[in-house]
Design a protein around this motif. Structure first.
Motif: not given
Length: 184
Positions: A120-131, A137-143
């Motif tokens: 569960d921790l690995i899934r959450r950390r993976t999701k956090m990293a993906e987020d 990416e959004r910030t870079a794209l916005d910039q």
């Protein structure tokens, strides 16, 4: 009664000598000892010495019986205690085995829970990293867009400044005002 030693001719035999046995009232020493013993026995019986000795022996027998009864009772108590402790020892061994089995079950449950928590921790950390990556990416794209829009605005401003003069701006402003007045 006097006995006389006879001497035979030619042989000499020892002569027997007669000794008188002492006696009082016609009773010799052996009889006096017997009478004294009889008197002693009669006195002992008259004074009830055998019953006294029997009573003392009965007291000793009763005391010994009491001690034997106490010893038997103590032995029975000791055997009962030994059996009780044997049962307790058996119970302790069973309880120890049950505790070990329970501890194994808890350890297995904790291991399963730890694996599930780790996954569960690995899934959450993976999701956090993906987020975070998606946000970056959004910030870079916005910039990039903002930079591109700013560059486009500057380029458009430069192009407009080069190709349009004040008269072109006046026609454009008039056209915009006319469009606004139609909307009202």
């Amino acid at each position: 009664m006097a006995e006389v030693a006879q001497v035979t001719a030619g042989t000499a035999a020892p002569a027997e000598v007669y000794h008188a046995k002492p006696a009082v009232f016609g009773i010799d020493a052996t009889m006096w000892v017997g009478l004294a013993m009889l008197g002693l026995i009669l006195i002992v019986v008259w004074k009830k010495v055998p019953s006294a000795i029997g009573g003392m022996l009965d007291k000793q027998i009763a005391a010994i019986r009491t001690r034997l009864d106490e010893a038997n009772q103590l032995r029975a108590e000791a055997e009962a205690l030994r059996e009780e402790y044997a049962r307790k020892l058996a119970n302790v061994e069973q309880e120890a085995a049950a505790m070990v089995a329970h501890a194994d079950e808890e350890a297995q449950a904790l291991l399963v829970k730890a694996k599930a928590d780790a996954e569960d921790l690995i899934r959450r950390r993976t999701k956090m990293a993906e987020d975070k990556i998606a946000a970056a990416e959004r910030t870079a794209l916005d910039q990039v867009r903002a930079t591109a829009a700013e560059a486009a605005t500057k380029a458009a401003g430069a192009i407009i400044a080069q190709k349009h003069d004040a008269s072109a701006d006046k026609a454009l402003v008039n056209q915009t005002i006319a469009g606004l007045s139609r909307l009202n």
